[in-house]
Each structure stands twice: as structure tokens, then as C-alpha cells.
Design a protein around this motif. Sequence first.
Motif, PDB file in Angstrom:
ATOM      1  N   ALA A 199       0.844  -1.196   0.000  1.00 47.44           N
ATOM      2  CA  ALA A 199       0.000   0.000   0.000  1.00 47.44           C
ATOM      3  C   ALA A 199       0.877   1.244   0.000  1.00 47.44           C
ATOM      4  N   HIS A 200       0.506   2.236   0.780  1.00 45.76           N
ATOM      5  CA  HIS A 200       1.070   3.589   0.654  1.00 45.76           C
ATOM      6  C   HIS A 200       1.515   4.120   2.013  1.00 45.76           C
ATOM      7  N   GLY A 201       2.346   5.168   1.963  1.00 43.80           N
ATOM      8  CA  GLY A 201       2.875   5.727   3.206  1.00 43.80           C
ATOM      9  C   GLY A 201       1.788   5.967   4.243  1.00 43.80           C
ATOM     10  N   ASN A 202       0.719   6.634   3.820  1.00 43.19           N
ATOM     11  CA  ASN A 202      -0.288   7.009   4.815  1.00 43.19           C
ATOM     12  C   ASN A 202      -1.350   5.943   5.035  1.00 43.19           C
ATOM     13  N   SER A 203      -1.626   5.086   4.047  1.00 45.84           N
ATOM     14  CA  SER A 203      -2.579   4.009   4.363  1.00 45.84           C
ATOM     15  C   SER A 203      -1.906   2.993   5.286  1.00 45.84           C
ATOM     16  N   ILE A 204      -0.564   2.857   5.171  1.00 42.34           N
ATOM     17  CA  ILE A 204       0.145   1.984   6.119  1.00 42.34           C
ATOM     18  C   ILE A 204       0.238   2.665   7.489  1.00 42.34           C
ATOM     19  N   ARG A 205       0.477   4.006   7.521  1.00 38.51           N
ATOM     20  CA  ARG A 205       0.454   4.700   8.820  1.00 38.51           C
ATOM     21  C   ARG A 205      -0.907   4.500   9.495  1.00 38.51           C
ATOM     22  N   ALA A 206      -1.966   4.512   8.693  1.00 44.85           N
ATOM     23  CA  ALA A 206      -3.313   4.316   9.244  1.00 44.85           C
ATOM     24  C   ALA A 206      -3.424   2.926   9.894  1.00 44.85           C
ATOM     25  N   LEU A 207      -2.926   1.898   9.207  1.00 45.38           N
ATOM     26  CA  LEU A 207      -3.008   0.538   9.757  1.00 45.38           C
ATOM     27  C   LEU A 207      -2.119   0.389  10.992  1.00 45.38           C
ATOM     28  N   VAL A 208      -0.912   0.985  10.929  1.00 37.33           N
ATOM     29  CA  VAL A 208       0.008   0.904  12.068  1.00 37.33           C
ATOM     30  C   VAL A 208      -0.594   1.635  13.270  1.00 37.33           C
ATOM     31  N   LYS A 209      -1.218   2.777  13.017  1.00 37.78           N
ATOM     32  CA  LYS A 209      -1.836   3.524  14.127  1.00 37.78           C
ATOM     33  C   LYS A 209      -2.879   2.652  14.816  1.00 37.78           C
ATOM     34  N   TYR A 210      -3.673   1.965  13.995  1.00 40.27           N
ATOM     35  CA  TYR A 210      -4.727   1.108  14.550  1.00 40.27           C
ATOM     36  C   TYR A 210      -4.118  -0.101  15.281  1.00 40.27           C
ATOM     37  N   LEU A 211      -3.201  -0.800  14.607  1.00 33.02           N
ATOM     38  CA  LEU A 211      -2.644  -2.036  15.180  1.00 33.02           C
ATOM     39  C   LEU A 211      -1.853  -1.762  16.461  1.00 33.02           C
ATOM     40  N   ASN A 212      -1.018  -0.722  16.435  1.00 39.42           N
ATOM     41  CA  ASN A 212      -0.123  -0.443  17.567  1.00 39.42           C
ATOM     42  C   ASN A 212      -0.723   0.561  18.550  1.00 39.42           C
ATOM     43  N   GLU A 213      -1.941   0.988  18.271  1.00 40.89           N
ATOM     44  CA  GLU A 213      -2.605   1.987  19.124  1.00 40.89           C
ATOM     45  C   GLU A 213      -1.687   3.188  19.366  1.00 40.89           C
ATOM     46  N   VAL A 214      -1.097   3.679  18.272  1.00 43.75           N
ATOM     47  CA  VAL A 214      -0.210   4.851  18.353  1.00 43.75           C
ATOM     48  C   VAL A 214      -1.072   6.069  18.667  1.00 43.75           C
ATOM     49  N   SER A 215      -0.592   6.927  19.562  1.00 46.15           N
ATOM     50  CA  SER A 215      -1.392   8.100  19.943  1.00 46.15           C
ATOM     51  C   SER A 215      -1.460   9.104  18.791  1.00 46.15           C
ATOM     52  N   ASP A 216      -2.442   9.980  18.862  1.00 49.21           N
ATOM     53  CA  ASP A 216      -2.601  11.015  17.826  1.00 49.21           C
ATOM     54  C   ASP A 216      -1.358  11.897  17.752  1.00 49.21           C
ATOM     55  N   THR A 217      -0.675  12.075  18.873  1.00 53.32           N
ATOM     56  CA  THR A 217       0.532  12.916  18.880  1.00 53.32           C
ATOM     57  C   THR A 217       1.723  12.154  18.309  1.00 53.32           C
ATOM     58  N   ASP A 218       1.887  10.902  18.723  1.00 49.21           N
ATOM     59  CA  ASP A 218       3.071  10.147  18.270  1.00 49.21           C
ATOM     60  C   ASP A 218       3.016   9.806  16.785  1.00 49.21           C
ATOM     61  N   ILE A 219       1.814   9.737  16.220  1.00 56.35           N
ATOM     62  CA  ILE A 219       1.718   9.352  14.801  1.00 56.35           C
ATOM     63  C   ILE A 219       2.374  10.400  13.899  1.00 56.35           C
ATOM     64  N   VAL A 220       2.482  11.623  14.386  1.00 58.31           N
ATOM     65  CA  VAL A 220       3.117  12.705  13.613  1.00 58.31           C
ATOM     66  C   VAL A 220       4.553  12.329  13.253  1.00 58.31           C
ATOM     67  N   GLY A 221       5.238  11.593  14.142  1.00 51.35           N
ATOM     68  CA  GLY A 221       6.645  11.252  13.928  1.00 51.35           C
ATOM     69  C   GLY A 221       6.861   9.971  13.156  1.00 51.35           C
ATOM     70  N   LEU A 222       5.793   9.320  12.710  1.00 47.55           N
ATOM     71  CA  LEU A 222       5.963   8.022  12.035  1.00 47.55           C
ATOM     72  C   LEU A 222       5.984   8.180  10.516  1.00 47.55           C
ATOM     73  N   ASN A 223       7.100   7.783   9.915  1.00 46.64           N
ATOM     74  CA  ASN A 223       7.233   7.752   8.452  1.00 46.64           C
ATOM     75  C   ASN A 223       7.480   6.311   8.032  1.00 46.64           C
ATOM     76  N   ILE A 224       6.921   5.918   6.916  1.00 47.01           N
ATOM     77  CA  ILE A 224       7.110   4.542   6.430  1.00 47.01           C
ATOM     78  C   ILE A 224       8.039   4.593   5.215  1.00 47.01           C
ATOM     79  N   PRO A 225       9.150   3.862   5.244  1.00 45.10           N
ATOM     80  CA  PRO A 225      10.080   3.902   4.101  1.00 45.10           C
ATOM     81  C   PRO A 225       9.545   3.148   2.883  1.00 45.10           C
ATOM     82  N   ASN A 226       9.985   3.545   1.697  1.00 42.74           N
ATOM     83  CA  ASN A 226       9.577   2.854   0.461  1.00 42.74           C
ATOM     84  C   ASN A 226      10.203   1.463   0.395  1.00 42.74           C
ATOM     85  N   GLY A 227       9.372   0.472   0.077  1.00 42.73           N
ATOM     86  CA  GLY A 227       9.872  -0.842  -0.314  1.00 42.73           C
ATOM     87  C   GLY A 227      10.566  -1.661   0.761  1.00 42.73           C
ATOM     88  N   VAL A 228      10.308  -1.373   2.037  1.00 36.46           N
ATOM     89  CA  VAL A 228      10.928  -2.171   3.109  1.00 36.46           C
ATOM     90  C   VAL A 228       9.825  -2.964   3.820  1.00 36.46           C
TER      91      VAL A 228
END
Length: 252
Positions: A199-228
Amino acid sequence: MIWRTTAVHRPPYYLYIYMYQLVLIRHGQSTWNNENRFTGWIDVDLTHKGIAEAQQAGMLLKQAGYTFDVAYTSVLKRAIRTLWHVQDKMDLMYIPVVHSWRLNERHYGALSGLNKAETAAKYGNEQVLIWRRSYDTPPPALNPSDPRTSYYDARYADVPRELIPLTESLKDAVGRALPIWNKSIAPAIQAGRSVLITAHGNSIRALVKYLNEVSDTDIVGLNIPNGVPLIYKLDESLKPITYYYLTAESAH
Ligand SMILES: O=C(O)[C@@H](CO)OP(=O)(O)O
């Protein structure tokens, strides 16, 4: 934040028993990643570098002994082509693939197609960071008559008009990804299938936020690298037991 691109949180060996597996891969570099342009739902392709990243992801997964029973991807070609290269390198061209608009990149609204550096020069870095990484502030919306809307795109013909976005916050992207997670992906994992999602940087951030219960504040610092490949081992209720990026370094 605990995220980094090396292996983290590996539990003792005995905890690997009775775990479910999920692998997420952000597409390889796209032409607009390379040109530093906001992309969202615009359907740009991979660069040569992006193709190489996708192939590398497939090779690493194969070398590390992974296999998949089913794959999910978006309806955008950078994610689909990434999946093709992973399937090819893993000799898994035959597995069923589910394409869903719900796994698309977060819609970038009126920023779609603009250069990120030029937009930051115009509106300021702080505003652009809020548009790019905040949880619930969407970028300015497209006008419904804008030629960049997806209203007349055949791939969304079955999607009700009111569900086709004119912009989206990450929160909106979580909201539209969760129905396919709950109805299809989670049941497949719990049925014991090994699931791959490209998928994509932000659709994966969305899934990670849900799975890991990342807070609304901490999600700001999460970037997903291409192809890893991002590997998840999940418990019976699909809570993460461990998660880590599979890199050439961590694969050995
Ligand atoms: O342009 C986009 O759609 C995304 C991903 O490439 O960019 P950002 O890093 O701003 O979320």
C-alpha cells in the motif's frame, strides 16, 4: 517513538508459537516521490529505483523464508506494480490478490500534484507538516469540479459518490481502511492465512496507528520507508507481539 528501520522487539523464541503473521510494504519510489510532489490518489508509476526496491523486498522476503497465501493492495499502480515485483521475486504470481480503494493513499486534496518544497516556501514548514503528518487536519479540499477529482474514474465506479474524498486527514484514511481490515483482512489472518499488504505511506500509517494503538501525537513522527517489508507477528486477537522492518541487515 520506538520506530526505526532495524529489527526491534524480537521476543523470546517460545513466543513465536501460535502467532499470526502480517507483512506490510509501502510501494517503491514513485515518479512523484522522486519529483517531491504531493501524490495522494493520483495514479503515478514507479521509478526504476522504485522497481528495484520492490524487487529487493521480494528477494529479502523469499530469502528469509516468508510465503503468502493472499495479498491485498490498493487500486493505484505504484502499489499494484510493487506487489507484482514482490510476487515475481517470490514465485507467488498465483496467489489471490484483492484490490481495494480502501487501501489507497490518503487523498491529498487541493495539494495533489503540487511540489512539497514550493508549498512549504509558500505556506511555511509548520503548516505543511500539519497537512502531511497530523492525525486529524486534512489538506484543503479539491473543488468538486476540479479535474483532479476521482468522480469519473472507472476504477471507482462502484464506490458511492459520497465516499469518494475531496481531501482526507489520516483519521479519515483510518476510517476508510478499517472496513476492509475488519471484514476481510483480519478474518483472513485469523483463518491462518499469511497476508501481504502492499500500500502507501499514509494508508500503512493508518493501519500501524490502529494495530499499535499509536497516539494522535506520536503518529506525527511516524514515516514509512519505500519498499521495506514491515513484519508483524500478532496474537490471537491480532494485537502485535512483535514488529520490525526486514532489511538486508536484519534478514541474516
Ligand atoms: O505524496 C503523498 O501522497 C505522500 C506519500 O508519498 O506524501 P507524504 O510523505 O507527504 O505523506
